[in-house]
Design a protein around this motif. Structure first.
Motif, PDB file in Angstrom:
ATOM      1  N   PRO A 234       0.690  -1.235  -0.049  1.00 17.67           N
ATOM      2  CA  PRO A 234      -0.048  -0.126  -0.036  1.00 17.67           C
ATOM      3  C   PRO A 234       0.753   1.147   0.021  1.00 17.67           C
ATOM      4  CG  PRO A 234      -0.864  -1.692   1.597  1.00 17.67           C
ATOM      5  CD  PRO A 234       0.415  -2.025   1.100  1.00 17.67           C
ATOM      6  N   GLU A 235       1.931   1.410   0.706  1.00 17.61           N
ATOM      7  CA  GLU A 235       2.710   2.335   0.745  1.00 17.61           C
ATOM      8  C   GLU A 235       3.238   2.807  -0.747  1.00 17.61           C
ATOM      9  OE1 GLU A 235       6.132   2.227   3.217  1.00 17.61           O
ATOM     10  OE2 GLU A 235       6.652   4.392   3.115  1.00 17.61           O
ATOM     11  N   VAL A 236       3.824   1.934  -1.238  1.00 18.27           N
ATOM     12  CA  VAL A 236       4.265   1.960  -2.689  1.00 18.27           C
ATOM     13  C   VAL A 236       3.323   2.369  -3.434  1.00 18.27           C
ATOM     14  CG1 VAL A 236       5.390   0.890  -4.732  1.00 18.27           C
ATOM     15  CG2 VAL A 236       6.174   0.058  -2.482  1.00 18.27           C
ATOM     16  N   ALA A 237       2.103   1.676  -3.477  1.00 20.34           N
ATOM     17  CA  ALA A 237       0.913   2.452  -4.286  1.00 20.34           C
ATOM     18  C   ALA A 237       0.537   3.923  -3.915  1.00 20.34           C
ATOM     19  CB  ALA A 237      -0.187   1.413  -4.057  1.00 20.34           C
ATOM     20  N   ALA A 238       0.636   4.094  -2.712  1.00 21.99           N
ATOM     21  CA  ALA A 238       0.204   5.525  -2.457  1.00 21.99           C
ATOM     22  C   ALA A 238       1.632   6.571  -3.013  1.00 21.99           C
ATOM     23  CB  ALA A 238       0.384   5.556  -0.664  1.00 21.99           C
ATOM     24  N   MET A 239       2.872   5.944  -2.813  1.00 24.98           N
ATOM     25  CA  MET A 239       3.877   6.758  -3.363  1.00 24.98           C
ATOM     26  C   MET A 239       3.673   7.273  -4.751  1.00 24.98           C
ATOM     27  SD  MET A 239       6.907   5.146  -1.048  1.00 24.98           S
ATOM     28  CE  MET A 239       8.480   6.077  -2.034  1.00 24.98           C
ATOM     29  N   LEU A 246       2.034  15.179  -8.311  1.00 21.23           N
ATOM     30  CA  LEU A 246       3.054  16.043  -8.076  1.00 21.23           C
ATOM     31  C   LEU A 246       3.513  16.665  -9.668  1.00 21.23           C
ATOM     32  CD1 LEU A 246       5.399  15.117  -5.304  1.00 21.23           C
ATOM     33  CD2 LEU A 246       4.035  17.067  -5.363  1.00 21.23           C
ATOM     34  N   ALA A 247       3.618  15.477 -10.566  1.00 23.63           N
ATOM     35  CA  ALA A 247       3.867  15.518 -11.942  1.00 23.63           C
ATOM     36  C   ALA A 247       3.001  16.338 -12.449  1.00 23.63           C
ATOM     37  CB  ALA A 247       4.230  14.451 -12.604  1.00 23.63           C
ATOM     38  N   SER A 248       1.765  16.437 -12.232  1.00 25.67           N
ATOM     39  CA  SER A 248       0.646  16.805 -12.986  1.00 25.67           C
ATOM     40  C   SER A 248       0.314  18.436 -12.299  1.00 25.67           C
ATOM     41  CB  SER A 248      -0.817  16.137 -12.935  1.00 25.67           C
ATOM     42  OG  SER A 248      -1.123  16.009 -11.520  1.00 25.67           O
ATOM     43  N   VAL A 278       8.672  10.642  -1.247  1.00 21.86           N
ATOM     44  CA  VAL A 278       8.386  10.925  -2.620  1.00 21.86           C
ATOM     45  C   VAL A 278       9.027  12.356  -2.921  1.00 21.86           C
ATOM     46  CG1 VAL A 278       6.537  11.841  -4.104  1.00 21.86           C
ATOM     47  CG2 VAL A 278       6.227   9.802  -2.991  1.00 21.86           C
ATOM     48  N   LEU A 279       8.883  13.126  -1.634  1.00 24.93           N
ATOM     49  CA  LEU A 279       9.335  14.708  -1.867  1.00 24.93           C
ATOM     50  C   LEU A 279      10.863  14.737  -1.682  1.00 24.93           C
ATOM     51  CD1 LEU A 279       6.955  16.485   0.514  1.00 24.93           C
ATOM     52  CD2 LEU A 279       7.022  16.673  -2.120  1.00 24.93           C
ATOM     53  N   PHE A 280      11.366  13.949  -0.568  1.00 23.18           N
ATOM     54  CA  PHE A 280      12.875  14.065  -0.387  1.00 23.18           C
ATOM     55  C   PHE A 280      13.729  12.685  -0.633  1.00 23.18           C
ATOM     56  CE2 PHE A 280      11.434  17.931   1.140  1.00 23.18           C
ATOM     57  CZ  PHE A 280      10.321  17.676   2.130  1.00 23.18           C
ATOM     58  N   GLY A 281      13.118  11.730  -1.134  1.00 21.63           N
ATOM     59  CA  GLY A 281      13.929  10.366  -1.223  1.00 21.63           C
ATOM     60  C   GLY A 281      14.908  10.340  -2.398  1.00 21.63           C
ATOM     61  N   ASP A 282      14.583  11.219  -3.397  1.00 19.11           N
ATOM     62  CA  ASP A 282      15.598  11.366  -4.426  1.00 19.11           C
ATOM     63  C   ASP A 282      16.386  12.640  -4.716  1.00 19.11           C
ATOM     64  OD1 ASP A 282      13.146   9.725  -6.358  1.00 19.11           O
ATOM     65  OD2 ASP A 282      14.966   8.784  -5.482  1.00 19.11           O
ATOM     66  N   VAL A 283      16.415  13.311  -3.530  1.00 20.31           N
ATOM     67  CA  VAL A 283      17.099  14.583  -3.702  1.00 20.31           C
ATOM     68  C   VAL A 283      18.769  14.422  -3.635  1.00 20.31           C
ATOM     69  CG1 VAL A 283      18.245  16.281  -1.848  1.00 20.31           C
ATOM     70  CG2 VAL A 283      15.868  15.631  -1.513  1.00 20.31           C
ATOM     71  N   GLU A 284      19.191  15.312  -4.582  1.00 23.56           N
ATOM     72  CA  GLU A 284      20.410  15.170  -5.156  1.00 23.56           C
ATOM     73  C   GLU A 284      21.656  15.088  -4.090  1.00 23.56           C
ATOM     74  OE1 GLU A 284      19.683  17.277  -9.360  1.00 23.56           O
ATOM     75  OE2 GLU A 284      21.159  18.354  -8.036  1.00 23.56           O
ATOM     76  N   ALA A 285      22.869  14.650  -4.289  1.00 19.01           N
ATOM     77  CA  ALA A 285      23.690  14.415  -3.081  1.00 19.01           C
ATOM     78  C   ALA A 285      24.349  15.785  -2.734  1.00 19.01           C
ATOM     79  CB  ALA A 285      24.796  13.798  -3.554  1.00 19.01           C
ATOM     80  N   GLY A 286      24.273  16.839  -3.653  1.00 14.93           N
ATOM     81  CA  GLY A 286      24.680  18.234  -3.013  1.00 14.93           C
ATOM     82  C   GLY A 286      23.817  19.187  -2.394  1.00 14.93           C
ATOM     83  N   ALA A 287      22.480  18.662  -2.369  1.00 11.61           N
ATOM     84  CA  ALA A 287      21.416  19.591  -1.842  1.00 11.61           C
ATOM     85  C   ALA A 287      21.194  19.192  -0.209  1.00 11.61           C
ATOM     86  CB  ALA A 287      20.070  19.376  -2.585  1.00 11.61           C
TER      87      ALA A 287
END
Length: 397
Positions: A234-239, A246-248, A278-287
């Motif tokens: 369910p968590e993956v589906a929610a994400m 967010l994309a839309s 979703v908001l912060f899991g893919d933040v770039e290394a330098g950020a």
């Protein structure tokens, strides 16, 4: 050429002295089919004296997106959502690289191709600028050179006219030769137009076939993704749902309402965790995560209206830096301080969360990860406790 005014701003460069329509872009569609229509690309290209395919393809090269230009209607499409300000910045880059004279800055130049190299000849100062051969757009231009050269028939006609003039033959004495040359030029132009039309039709057929193949592949991948999602937690589906929203460009309030409507094991903590992933899991290394939290405050605020939502966010932070991004565990106190400074989490709830080592067990955060997060957060928590103690002493006095 008219004045160049990119995005309506005057940056002070020499080519801003020339007028050009302000770039207009409209985002269409949503989800996987979202695209950007550059509504006046043809007018912009006309002002720059460049084929409209060049500017559109340059956007695609720089954004890593597919483009489509319809010659009949002038419709110019870039896949994905891109606002006018970003496209205007890229247009400025295109002008500097493919329009503006590298010597005097004049935008009135002519594209010349010689031995697989691209040059810009300035109409004002005569300087010949050599375009960097490493630029991505070069390949497209070499395959689709601008139509600014005389045809062989036109060159031959001009030579015949020059020869006749040199021999002293007037219009009356060489009328027959002129008529013959004009006829040959007309026939050559007609043949060239037919060849160009045939080539365009072939290219369009190839593009249509490629687009159909890609659409088929996209549909297959979408079906596979849907099948995997159906089997996912369910968590993956929610994400997945949150990413689509967010994309839309869904507003924060609407996104929060959708998230609250989802049934997730773990309640508020699970919903907050899905949002944080979703908001912060893919933040770039330098950020910095704390800076990202400040920038996304609007999406977090709806979950800070009650104690359950605030504790849920602290637990979500614990899982984010303790499990998802363990290399960033030292940023835990900075993230929690950002939530505190932004009035998203209250002091007493931070202290309560810190004292409860198993607070994130609802999200299956290992005890070792929970311990690491609290060890990193200890300085900030001690600061809060000292501040609270100082306030109590002050009240007693």
């Amino acid at each position: 050429m008219a004045s160049i005014n990119i995005g309506g701003e005057n940056a002070g460069d020499a080519f801003y002295r020339y007028k050009m329509p302000k770039l207009k872009a409209r985002i269409e569609g949503r989800g996987n089919g979202i695209k950007t229509n550059v509504e006046n690309n043809v007018d912009i290209a006309k002002a720059l004296e460049r084929p409209p395919e060049y500017t559109l393809k340059f956007f695609g090269c720089e954004l890593g997106a597919q483009t489509k230009f319809e010659k009949a209607s002038g419709t110019s499409i870039v896949n994905g959502a891109h606002d006018a300000s970003r496209l205007s910045e890229l247009l400025e880059s295109f002008i500097k690289k493919y329009v503006q004279c590298y010597s005097c800055g004049n935008p009135e130049t002519v594209v010349k191709i010689k031995r697989e190299n691209i040059f810009l000849k300035c109409k004002a100062c005569g300087f010949v600028s050599e375009v960097d051969a490493r630029l991505k757009l070069n390949t497209f231009i070499l395959k689709n050179p601008p139509d600014n050269k005389l045809s062989k028939a036109e060159k031959k006609s001009k030579k015949e006219e020059a020869d006749a003039s040199a021999n002293g033959d007037g219009p009356e004495g060489n009328l027959e030769a002129e008529m013959a040359a004009a006829k040959k030029a007309e026939e050559a132009a007609k043949k060239a137009a037919e060849e160009e039309a045939a080539a365009a039709a072939a290219a369009q057929a190839e593009a249509d076939a490629a687009a159909a193949k890609k659409a088929e592949e996209d549909a297959r991948l979408a079906e596979e993704a849907a099948a995997k999602l159906a089997l996912a937690s369910p968590e993956v589906a929610a994400m997945s749902t949150l990413r689509q929203l967010l994309a839309s460009g869904t507003a924060p309030a609407e996104l929060a309402a959708t998230l609250r409507s989802l049934e997730l094991p773990g309640g508020p903590a699970a919903r907050a965790s899905a949002l944080y992933q979703v908001l912060f899991g893919d933040v770039e290394a330098g950020a910095k995560l704390s800076a990202e939290v400040e920038g996304r405050k609007a999406y977090l605020a709806p979950f800070s209206k009650d104690a359950a939502g605030q504790l849920g966010q602290l637990v979500a932070v614990e899982k984010l830096v303790g499990v998802t991004l363990p290399a960033r565990v030292r940023e835990a106190p900075l993230v929690i301080k950002a939530l505190y400074d932004l009035d998203l989490v209250e002091e007493d709830l931070i202290l309560a969360w810190y004292k409860r080592a198993d607070a994130a067990s609802v999200l299956e955060v290992p005890a070792s990860a929970a311990s690491a997060v609290r060890a990193a957060s200890r300085p900030f928590v001690e600061w809060l406790e000292q501040a609270e103690s100082s306030e109590e002493d002050s009240d007693e006095e």
